[in-house]
Design a protein around this motif. Structure first.
Motif, short mmCIF file in Angstrom:
data_model
loop_
_atom_site.label_atom_id
_atom_site.label_comp_id
_atom_site.label_asym_id
_atom_site.label_seq_id
_atom_site.Cartn_x
_atom_site.Cartn_y
_atom_site.Cartn_z
N LYS A 1 25.97 -1.80 7.12
CA LYS A 1 27.17 -2.28 7.45
C LYS A 1 28.18 -1.73 6.40
O LYS A 1 29.27 -1.34 6.68
CB LYS A 1 27.35 -3.85 7.38
N TYR B 1 28.02 0.79 4.25
CA TYR B 1 28.08 2.28 4.28
C TYR B 1 29.07 2.94 5.65
O TYR B 1 29.77 3.58 5.50
CB TYR B 1 26.75 2.66 4.62
N MET B 2 28.81 2.00 6.83
CA MET B 2 29.70 2.51 8.02
C MET B 2 31.10 1.97 7.81
O MET B 2 31.64 2.86 8.16
CB MET B 2 29.15 1.82 9.09
N GLU B 3 31.64 1.02 6.95
CA GLU B 3 32.70 0.67 6.75
C GLU B 3 33.60 1.67 5.82
O GLU B 3 34.51 1.63 5.95
CB GLU B 3 32.75 -0.63 5.96
N VAL C 1 35.46 5.68 11.88
CA VAL C 1 34.04 5.40 12.51
C VAL C 1 34.08 4.57 13.79
O VAL C 1 33.27 4.69 14.67
CB VAL C 1 33.09 4.59 11.41
#
Length: 65
Positions: free
Chosen positions: A6, A8-10, A15
């Motif tokens: 989570k 890392y994706m932020e 994204v």
């Protein structure tokens, strides 16, 4: 593990656009497939549907020889 993903994706810019692109590709593919199914000629569909039977008949003929 989930917290790491989570976080890392932020950090990835834009994204949120990747799921939208995937949905668009999915929708376009099935829309084209749907269009092809309804516009394909009946002769072509019949010919293609007989392919498995023709291969089976050929295999049986080769085994008897």
């Amino acid at each position: 593990m989930l917290k790491f993903v989570k976080n890392y994706m932020e950090t990835i810019d834009g994204v949120a656009t990747y799921p939208m692109i995937s949905l668009l590709i999915f929708f376009v593919f099935f829309a084209i497939l749907f269009w092809w199914v309804f516009t394909a000629s009946k002769e072509h569909i019949t010919e293609v549907s007989r392919i498995p039977l023709e291969e089976e008949d050929t295999n049986q003929n080769n085994q008897t020889l």
